[in-house]
Design an enzyme around this catalytic site. Structure first.
Site, PDB file in Angstrom:
ATOM      1  N   SER A  72       1.564   4.100   9.038  1.00 40.83           N
ATOM      2  CA  SER A  72       2.352   4.850   8.047  1.00 40.83           C
ATOM      3  C   SER A  72       2.961   6.140   8.570  1.00 40.83           C
ATOM      4  O   SER A  72       3.874   6.680   7.941  1.00 40.83           O
ATOM      5  CB  SER A  72       1.498   5.136   6.813  1.00 40.83           C
ATOM      6  N   HIS A 115       2.860   2.126  -7.354  1.00 38.76           N
ATOM      7  CA  HIS A 115       3.154   3.550  -7.546  1.00 38.76           C
ATOM      8  C   HIS A 115       4.147   3.791  -8.673  1.00 38.76           C
ATOM      9  O   HIS A 115       4.443   4.930  -9.014  1.00 38.76           O
ATOM     10  CB  HIS A 115       3.731   4.152  -6.258  1.00 38.76           C
ATOM     11  N   CYS A 128       4.341   5.176   0.086  1.00 41.10           N
ATOM     12  CA  CYS A 128       4.592   3.903  -0.598  1.00 41.10           C
ATOM     13  C   CYS A 128       5.253   2.889   0.333  1.00 41.10           C
ATOM     14  O   CYS A 128       6.370   3.097   0.811  1.00 41.10           O
ATOM     15  CB  CYS A 128       5.484   4.140  -1.819  1.00 41.10           C
TER      16      CYS A 128
END
Length: 267
Positions: A72, A115, A128
């Site tokens: 991420s 989300h 996300c």
């Protein structure tokens, strides 16, 4: 070093801390490590034999010789690509219901419950996945990797300590040459979140974040700033490179940095 070896005993990984003002390494450690004093002692030969056959590879400097999927953290690069290529307005929302369906297959977000509506700022704050899955199809791999390379991925950092790895940033041409098959649209969903073929060293990743934090300046890492003898005579002085701006728009970096500040405040 001994304290770090004790603290990270039984673990594998690397820690890198960079001065965002000039690229200097403030901290750098690879685990598992080894004892140089023991290596130079009378039992050094036996110790070397143990190190060289250890399955945990303590002789591998994971900071710049180990390559790993950035996961991420790569969303920072992808966010810069989204804004720079103008494939979405910053305020545009993508609805995250916990997965993005492509080709009849669900690509899950780490937040399985979803989300909800997420814009670019929120995509970084909440990390996300679904937002970036959607953006990856608008960008394509080559545009994503254009900004990865601007930030220094896919090439050595020029630290100069030897055997540094380039890592890997894929492209349509790379896959065709490497495997003899064309790039598939579904592969964009993996590389945009730092998975798939993406490989970076911990040092490359630290330098990427330092470049963003610095306001978009090119930085080169170094270990030693200066050295003096007992009479305080300067024996060595690191020659700092001229700070050059990366080819990234200031407003793009400002938006990404603002989101990252919020990430830090939520930790």
């Amino acid at each position: 070093q001994q304290l770090a070896r004790d603290q990270f005993a039984g673990k594998r990984g690397a820690v890198v801390m960079v001065d965002v003002a000039n690229g200097g390494l403030l901290a750098a450690f690879s685990a598992p490590s080894f004892d140089l004093n023991k290596l130079g002692s009378s039992e050094g030969n036996q110790y070397w034999s143990e190190l060289s056959t250890d399955r945990d590879k303590p002789l591998l400097n994971r900071m710049w010789q180990g390559t790993y999927p950035p996961a991420s953290t790569f969303k920072i690069t992808s966010a810069i690509a989204v804004l720079s290529e103008k494939v979405a307005k910053p305020e545009e929302n993508v609805n995250c219901g916990g997965a993005y369906v492509f080709g009849g297959r669900p690509f899950h977000c780490w937040q399985h419950s979803g989300h909800g509506p997420v814009n670019l700022h929120g995509s970084l704050v909440h990390s996300c996945d679904v937002y970036y899955y959607a953006m990856s199809l608008r960008l394509g791999v080559d545009k994503i990797m254009k900004y990865a390379r601007i930030l220094g991925f896919g090439e050595k950092t020029q630290l100069g300590l030897g055997q540094e790895k380039d890592g890997l940033m894929p492209s349509e041409a790379w896959k065709q040459k490497r495997f003899g098959t064309p790039w598939q649209a579904g592969e964009n969903l993996s590389v945009v979140v730092g998975q798939g073929y993406d490989l970076v060293t911990p040092l490359q990743n630290a330098m990427m974040i330092a470049k963003v934090a610095s306001g978009g300046y090119h930085l080169e890492p170094y270990v030693l700033d200066h050295a003096v003898d007992q009479q305080k005579k300067v024996l060595y002085q690191h020659e700092h490179v001229t700070r050059e701006k990366l080819s990234l728009a200031p407003n793009v970096l400002e938006q990404v940095r603002a989101a990252l500040v919020e990430v830090g405040s939520r930790s």
